[in-house]
Motif scaffolding. Structure first.
Motif, PDB file in Angstrom:
ATOM      1  N   THR A 120      -2.158 -16.703  -4.757  1.00 53.99           N
ATOM      2  CA  THR A 120      -2.306 -15.676  -4.051  1.00 53.99           C
ATOM      3  C   THR A 120      -3.359 -15.431  -3.174  1.00 53.99           C
ATOM      4  OG1 THR A 120      -0.755 -14.499  -5.470  1.00 53.99           O
ATOM      5  CG2 THR A 120      -1.923 -13.180  -4.021  1.00 53.99           C
ATOM      6  N   GLU A 121      -4.625 -15.690  -3.631  1.00 55.62           N
ATOM      7  CA  GLU A 121      -5.907 -15.533  -2.977  1.00 55.62           C
ATOM      8  C   GLU A 121      -5.809 -16.573  -1.689  1.00 55.62           C
ATOM      9  OE1 GLU A 121      -8.067 -12.888  -2.938  1.00 55.62           O
ATOM     10  OE2 GLU A 121      -6.527 -12.188  -4.131  1.00 55.62           O
ATOM     11  N   ASP A 122      -5.297 -17.861  -2.011  1.00 52.68           N
ATOM     12  CA  ASP A 122      -5.610 -18.986  -1.240  1.00 52.68           C
ATOM     13  C   ASP A 122      -4.691 -18.669   0.126  1.00 52.68           C
ATOM     14  OD1 ASP A 122      -7.307 -20.410  -2.933  1.00 52.68           O
ATOM     15  OD2 ASP A 122      -5.715 -21.936  -3.582  1.00 52.68           O
ATOM     16  N   ILE A 123      -3.270 -18.141  -0.324  1.00 54.37           N
ATOM     17  CA  ILE A 123      -2.501 -17.976   0.620  1.00 54.37           C
ATOM     18  C   ILE A 123      -2.800 -16.580   1.547  1.00 54.37           C
ATOM     19  CG2 ILE A 123       0.158 -17.223   1.414  1.00 54.37           C
ATOM     20  CD1 ILE A 123      -0.484 -19.904   0.398  1.00 54.37           C
ATOM     21  N   PHE A 124      -3.579 -15.404   0.809  1.00 48.23           N
ATOM     22  CA  PHE A 124      -4.243 -14.473   1.502  1.00 48.23           C
ATOM     23  C   PHE A 124      -5.187 -14.738   2.626  1.00 48.23           C
ATOM     24  CE2 PHE A 124      -7.574 -11.201   1.779  1.00 48.23           C
ATOM     25  CZ  PHE A 124      -6.840 -10.242   2.036  1.00 48.23           C
ATOM     26  N   GLN A 125      -5.959 -15.935   2.329  1.00 46.25           N
ATOM     27  CA  GLN A 125      -6.929 -16.412   3.026  1.00 46.25           C
ATOM     28  C   GLN A 125      -6.527 -17.169   4.141  1.00 46.25           C
ATOM     29  OE1 GLN A 125     -10.098 -18.683   1.033  1.00 46.25           O
ATOM     30  NE2 GLN A 125     -10.873 -16.955  -0.060  1.00 46.25           N
ATOM     31  N   THR A 126      -5.393 -17.833   4.022  1.00 45.89           N
ATOM     32  CA  THR A 126      -4.779 -18.661   4.898  1.00 45.89           C
ATOM     33  C   THR A 126      -4.170 -17.728   5.950  1.00 45.89           C
ATOM     34  OG1 THR A 126      -4.286 -20.253   3.139  1.00 45.89           O
ATOM     35  CG2 THR A 126      -2.930 -20.381   5.261  1.00 45.89           C
ATOM     36  N   VAL A 127      -3.260 -16.772   5.479  1.00 45.85           N
ATOM     37  CA  VAL A 127      -2.860 -15.901   6.441  1.00 45.85           C
ATOM     38  C   VAL A 127      -3.553 -14.950   7.326  1.00 45.85           C
ATOM     39  CG1 VAL A 127      -1.323 -13.535   6.478  1.00 45.85           C
ATOM     40  CG2 VAL A 127      -0.638 -15.546   4.931  1.00 45.85           C
ATOM     41  N   PHE A 128      -4.706 -14.647   7.047  1.00 46.15           N
ATOM     42  CA  PHE A 128      -5.624 -13.994   7.798  1.00 46.15           C
ATOM     43  C   PHE A 128      -6.455 -14.911   8.421  1.00 46.15           C
ATOM     44  CE2 PHE A 128      -4.367 -10.614   4.834  1.00 46.15           C
ATOM     45  CZ  PHE A 128      -4.265  -9.335   5.646  1.00 46.15           C
ATOM     46  N   LEU A 129      -6.581 -16.141   8.073  1.00 47.63           N
ATOM     47  CA  LEU A 129      -7.304 -17.153   9.105  1.00 47.63           C
ATOM     48  C   LEU A 129      -6.289 -17.484  10.249  1.00 47.63           C
ATOM     49  CD1 LEU A 129      -9.544 -19.131   9.748  1.00 47.63           C
ATOM     50  CD2 LEU A 129      -8.394 -20.937   8.299  1.00 47.63           C
ATOM     51  N   LYS A 130      -4.839 -17.567  10.083  1.00 45.30           N
ATOM     52  CA  LYS A 130      -3.934 -17.860  11.046  1.00 45.30           C
ATOM     53  C   LYS A 130      -4.002 -16.737  12.055  1.00 45.30           C
ATOM     54  CE  LYS A 130      -0.779 -20.632   8.731  1.00 45.30           C
ATOM     55  NZ  LYS A 130       0.484 -21.087   8.201  1.00 45.30           N
ATOM     56  N   TYR A 131      -4.198 -15.256  11.416  1.00 49.23           N
ATOM     57  CA  TYR A 131      -4.180 -14.266  12.421  1.00 49.23           C
ATOM     58  C   TYR A 131      -5.460 -14.111  13.441  1.00 49.23           C
ATOM     59  CZ  TYR A 131      -4.510  -9.587  14.113  1.00 49.23           C
ATOM     60  OH  TYR A 131      -4.838  -8.367  14.851  1.00 49.23           O
ATOM     61  N   ALA A 132      -6.620 -14.431  12.725  1.00 54.18           N
ATOM     62  CA  ALA A 132      -7.972 -14.714  13.397  1.00 54.18           C
ATOM     63  C   ALA A 132      -7.844 -15.427  14.563  1.00 54.18           C
ATOM     64  CB  ALA A 132      -8.977 -14.923  12.418  1.00 54.18           C
ATOM     65  N   ILE A 133      -7.196 -16.852  14.439  1.00 51.43           N
ATOM     66  CA  ILE A 133      -7.079 -17.933  15.471  1.00 51.43           C
ATOM     67  C   ILE A 133      -5.941 -17.640  16.400  1.00 51.43           C
ATOM     68  CG2 ILE A 133      -8.586 -19.480  14.326  1.00 51.43           C
ATOM     69  CD1 ILE A 133      -6.179 -21.008  13.295  1.00 51.43           C
TER      70      ILE A 133
END
Length: 160
Positions: free
Chosen positions: A32-45
């Motif tokens: 869950t924490e890994d996907i959480f970071q992935t989702v917000f990284l995708k949003y940032a870029i």
């Protein structure tokens, strides 16, 4: 690339939603924490401009669901975390809410998705149909069937 302030605001608004969707799909805190970071990284870029707040929220839900599905399809993912292990994690749920959550998590994926989006995220059937890419009537059918399954498993009286 989005500003740090935009990303911080998005994390504040959507972190609970993203984590809940991840837990429903992955049943594992670390993933869950890994996907959480992935989702917000995708949003940032991501440089897309959203029509409104509902569009942005739907984007977060769709990206989270897709990221979870991608992780679950991963060939190297050879371990399985049982529902019992998820329920052992500390949570601020009463026993009644815990029982409902266990029952919802035990539903087949297609029912679990619509139940979560309808009852936990307050989406209507037409909105769910757009998010999941399903026909509106299919969403209504899935909601009706999932309510019936939950009623049978929880012994309810038919009220929502």
């Amino acid at each position: 690339m989005r500003s740090e302030q935009e990303v911080s605001e998005a994390i504040e608004l959507y972190s609970d939603t993203v984590r809940r969707i991840c837990m429903i799909y992955l049943k594992n805190y670390a993933d869950t924490e890994d996907i959480f970071q992935t989702v917000f990284l995708k949003y940032a870029i991501n440089n897309d401009i959203f029509e409104n707040e509902a569009h942005r929220r739907a984007w977060f839900i769709r990206v989270t669901i897709n990221a979870c599905k991608d992780l679950l399809k991963n060939f190297f993912r050879s371990h399985f975390v049982s529902l019992e292990q998820v329920m052992e994690q500390p949570a601020a749920l009463s026993s009644e809410h815990r029982e409902v959550l266990e029952t919802v998590l035990a539903l087949p994926q297609k029912y679990r998705d619509v139940v979560y989006l309808h009852y936990y995220e307050d989406y209507t059937a037409p909105e769910i149909s757009r998010i999941l890419g399903k026909n509106v009537n299919t969403v209504y059918t899935l909601l009706t069937r999932s309510k019936q399954m939950l009623k049978e498993r929880l012994g309810g009286d038919g009220d929502e």
